[in-house]
Structures are given as C-alpha cells and as structure tokens.
Design a protein around this motif. Structure first.
Motif, PDB file in Angstrom:
ATOM      1  N   ARG A  49      69.864 -15.511 -19.084  1.00 31.27           N
ATOM      2  CA  ARG A  49      68.589 -15.325 -18.353  1.00 31.27           C
ATOM      3  C   ARG A  49      68.831 -14.063 -17.678  1.00 31.27           C
ATOM      4  O   ARG A  49      69.766 -13.276 -17.521  1.00 31.27           O
ATOM      5  CB  ARG A  49      68.356 -16.489 -17.217  1.00 31.27           C
ATOM      6  N   TYR A  50      67.461 -13.043 -17.709  1.00 27.71           N
ATOM      7  CA  TYR A  50      67.640 -11.837 -17.472  1.00 27.71           C
ATOM      8  C   TYR A  50      67.960 -11.499 -16.090  1.00 27.71           C
ATOM      9  O   TYR A  50      68.765 -10.661 -15.779  1.00 27.71           O
ATOM     10  CB  TYR A  50      66.170 -10.986 -17.805  1.00 27.71           C
ATOM     11  N   ASP A  51      67.478 -12.294 -14.987  1.00 30.41           N
ATOM     12  CA  ASP A  51      67.470 -12.253 -13.683  1.00 30.41           C
ATOM     13  C   ASP A  51      69.224 -12.240 -13.318  1.00 30.41           C
ATOM     14  O   ASP A  51      70.004 -11.171 -12.560  1.00 30.41           O
ATOM     15  CB  ASP A  51      66.933 -13.084 -12.715  1.00 30.41           C
ATOM     16  N   PRO A  52      69.889 -13.185 -13.522  1.00 24.27           N
ATOM     17  CA  PRO A  52      71.383 -13.389 -13.505  1.00 24.27           C
ATOM     18  C   PRO A  52      72.089 -12.154 -14.061  1.00 24.27           C
ATOM     19  O   PRO A  52      72.913 -11.679 -13.475  1.00 24.27           O
ATOM     20  CB  PRO A  52      71.681 -14.797 -14.087  1.00 24.27           C
ATOM     21  N   TRP A  53      71.856 -11.670 -15.217  1.00 24.55           N
ATOM     22  CA  TRP A  53      72.427 -10.711 -16.012  1.00 24.55           C
ATOM     23  C   TRP A  53      71.913  -9.599 -15.155  1.00 24.55           C
ATOM     24  O   TRP A  53      72.921  -8.663 -15.069  1.00 24.55           O
ATOM     25  CB  TRP A  53      71.878 -10.406 -17.366  1.00 24.55           C
ATOM     26  N   LEU A  76      72.579  -8.554 -26.931  1.00 25.38           N
ATOM     27  CA  LEU A  76      72.011  -8.629 -25.728  1.00 25.38           C
ATOM     28  C   LEU A  76      72.408  -7.701 -24.804  1.00 25.38           C
ATOM     29  O   LEU A  76      71.691  -7.095 -23.951  1.00 25.38           O
ATOM     30  CB  LEU A  76      72.058 -10.187 -25.169  1.00 25.38           C
ATOM     31  N   GLY A  77      73.640  -7.453 -24.647  1.00 25.26           N
ATOM     32  CA  GLY A  77      74.088  -6.403 -23.636  1.00 25.26           C
ATOM     33  C   GLY A  77      73.548  -5.059 -23.655  1.00 25.26           C
ATOM     34  O   GLY A  77      73.239  -4.615 -22.722  1.00 25.26           O
ATOM     35  N   GLY A  78      73.297  -4.676 -25.084  1.00 22.97           N
ATOM     36  CA  GLY A  78      72.569  -3.476 -25.169  1.00 22.97           C
ATOM     37  C   GLY A  78      70.971  -3.421 -24.791  1.00 22.97           C
ATOM     38  O   GLY A  78      70.512  -2.466 -23.936  1.00 22.97           O
ATOM     39  N   SER A  79      70.478  -4.327 -25.153  1.00 24.96           N
ATOM     40  CA  SER A  79      69.067  -4.592 -24.550  1.00 24.96           C
ATOM     41  C   SER A  79      68.886  -4.931 -23.223  1.00 24.96           C
ATOM     42  O   SER A  79      68.014  -4.354 -22.293  1.00 24.96           O
ATOM     43  CB  SER A  79      68.249  -5.602 -25.363  1.00 24.96           C
ATOM     44  N   VAL A  80      69.804  -5.473 -22.485  1.00 23.09           N
ATOM     45  CA  VAL A  80      69.885  -5.581 -21.103  1.00 23.09           C
ATOM     46  C   VAL A  80      70.203  -4.191 -20.606  1.00 23.09           C
ATOM     47  O   VAL A  80      69.545  -3.997 -19.388  1.00 23.09           O
ATOM     48  CB  VAL A  80      70.921  -6.801 -20.802  1.00 23.09           C
ATOM     49  N   LEU A  81      71.104  -3.524 -20.797  1.00 24.19           N
ATOM     50  CA  LEU A  81      71.225  -2.000 -20.093  1.00 24.19           C
ATOM     51  C   LEU A  81      69.999  -1.442 -20.359  1.00 24.19           C
ATOM     52  O   LEU A  81      69.679  -0.698 -19.456  1.00 24.19           O
ATOM     53  CB  LEU A  81      72.423  -1.523 -21.094  1.00 24.19           C
ATOM     54  N   LEU A  82      69.391  -1.377 -21.507  1.00 30.35           N
ATOM     55  CA  LEU A  82      68.242  -0.663 -21.630  1.00 30.35           C
ATOM     56  C   LEU A  82      67.136  -0.923 -20.539  1.00 30.35           C
ATOM     57  O   LEU A  82      66.191  -0.388 -20.048  1.00 30.35           O
ATOM     58  CB  LEU A  82      67.611  -0.443 -22.934  1.00 30.35           C
ATOM     59  N   LYS A  83      66.833  -2.181 -20.505  1.00 34.20           N
ATOM     60  CA  LYS A  83      65.616  -3.009 -19.744  1.00 34.20           C
ATOM     61  C   LYS A  83      66.352  -2.652 -18.039  1.00 34.20           C
ATOM     62  O   LYS A  83      65.160  -2.160 -17.546  1.00 34.20           O
ATOM     63  CB  LYS A  83      65.781  -4.397 -19.754  1.00 34.20           C
ATOM     64  N   ARG A 111      60.680 -13.068 -29.691  1.00 32.07           N
ATOM     65  CA  ARG A 111      59.640 -13.179 -28.657  1.00 32.07           C
ATOM     66  C   ARG A 111      60.421 -14.073 -27.118  1.00 32.07           C
ATOM     67  O   ARG A 111      60.595 -15.232 -27.395  1.00 32.07           O
ATOM     68  CB  ARG A 111      58.559 -13.754 -28.866  1.00 32.07           C
ATOM     69  N   TYR A 112      60.899 -13.133 -26.499  1.00 29.60           N
ATOM     70  CA  TYR A 112      61.675 -13.780 -25.398  1.00 29.60           C
ATOM     71  C   TYR A 112      61.272 -12.760 -24.017  1.00 29.60           C
ATOM     72  O   TYR A 112      61.868 -11.741 -23.845  1.00 29.60           O
ATOM     73  CB  TYR A 112      63.061 -13.635 -25.446  1.00 29.60           C
ATOM     74  N   LYS A 113      60.108 -13.188 -23.355  1.00 27.94           N
ATOM     75  CA  LYS A 113      59.432 -12.192 -22.579  1.00 27.94           C
ATOM     76  C   LYS A 113      60.405 -11.581 -21.455  1.00 27.94           C
ATOM     77  O   LYS A 113      60.176 -10.377 -21.395  1.00 27.94           O
ATOM     78  CB  LYS A 113      58.098 -12.907 -21.913  1.00 27.94           C
ATOM     79  N   GLU A 114      61.219 -12.448 -20.873  1.00 26.98           N
ATOM     80  CA  GLU A 114      61.987 -11.914 -19.772  1.00 26.98           C
ATOM     81  C   GLU A 114      62.944 -10.520 -20.148  1.00 26.98           C
ATOM     82  O   GLU A 114      63.280  -9.597 -19.429  1.00 26.98           O
ATOM     83  CB  GLU A 114      62.830 -13.040 -18.977  1.00 26.98           C
TER      84      GLU A 114
END
Length: 185
Positions: A49-53, A76-83, A111-114
């Motif tokens: 989930r985005y918030d815990p990451w 996913l780690g790359g997309s989380v860093l960019l976000k 499609r995973y909005k968060e």
C-alpha cells in the motif's frame, strides 16, 4: 565520507532469488567500499500500500544526511520513489535517481490509483542531478510501453535499454555500477 545509496525493492516476496534480492546482492558486492548501501525491507511487500511505503521511505530518507545521495528503485520501488519525490518535501541533495523496470501506474491494466503519479509529476520533482531509466525488452512483468511513457515524461533522463535482463535484472549489471560511479565523479 562514504557516498550513500538507498535501494527500494520491488513488490512481492524478497527472499532467496525472488524480487529484488539478487539485484540487491549484486549491488552490495559490486559497489566499492566508499559507498554506504542500504536496502530496507518495505512494509508488507506481498500486499503493498502506498502510505506505509511512503512512511518507511520518509523514515529512511530522514536518516540520510551530509553528502549527496543516490536513490535506486526497482519495479514498484522506482514508482514509489518518483511519487514520493514529486509529492513530498525532500531537502536532500540527490545526485542520482535510478528507476529500474518500474510500472507507470494508470497505463493499460496497471490501474492502482494510490500509486499513480500526477500528470505534472516531472515538473514537481526536486532538483536531481541525473535521472536514469532502465528497462529490459524481455521484461515479462512490466511492459516496455511503461518505460516509453517515463522516457516521454522525463526527456532529460538517461535511458538504458537492455535485451535480456528480464524484470528481475538478475546476474551482473555492470552498466548500473558504471552509471552509479559516473554520478559521483
């Protein structure tokens, strides 16, 4: 002073030869002793989930002080860093950002909005000396079109396209080591 490298792993299992584990092991072995390499276990990688990451990433970044840092995100780690970097305040000096085989959330069936980025995410990134995008043509998880979308949104990024690294980038990846070292010259 050792240069700091923070690696954020992919989603899914990370044990043995799964997920980003082999890429992490390769980087730990290959980076010279003048790098401090860290790769925290991110929360619930099997059901991310985005918030815990985001919270874990924020905690990790807050521990990095001093010299410019290198950030590496796989999948996913790359997309989380960019976000995170495009939505949160970050006062670190970032000498390099490496995004490896990362999904561009909102494309196709992804499609995973968060996890989706804003349309203007690239303009909202902090000053980053160099951005690198890595993708393998035979990536069996994230379609190459995701790389193309990142390349379009980040036109000044250095693009590295490979034929046979798959999604996990297992084995040697000397290009990544070379680029990390080049960022610090």
């Amino acid at each position: 002073m050792k240069k700091q490298v923070l690696f954020i792993h992919s989603a899914g299992p990370q044990e043995g030869k799964q997920g980003s584990s082999q890429l992490i092991a390769y980087l730990q072995k290959s980076l010279r002793s003048d790098y401090h390499f860290s790769s925290p276990e991110m929360p619930d990688p099997d059901n991310p989930r985005y918030d815990p990451w985001k919270n874990e990433l924020q905690a990790q970044l807050s521990e990095l002080k001093g010299s410019p840092v290198i950030l590496i995100g796989h999948s996913l780690g790359g997309s989380v860093l960019l976000k995170y970097l495009s939505e949160e305040y970050c006062d670190l000096s970032i000498s390099g950002l490496f995004v490896i085989g990362s999904p561009y959330w909102g494309l196709d069936d992804w499609r995973y909005k968060e996890f989706e980025l804003s349309d203007d995410f690239a303009a909202r990134l902090p000053q980053i000396s160099q951005i690198y995008l890595y993708h393998s043509c035979n990536d069996e998880v994230v379609p190459f079109s995701h790389f193309e979308h990142y390349a379009y949104k980040l036109p000044n990024a250095k693009k590295r396209i490979f034929e046979n690294y798959g999604h996990l980038f297992q084995g040697d990846l000397p290009e990544l080591i070379h680029d990390i070292e080049a960022v610090n010259r």
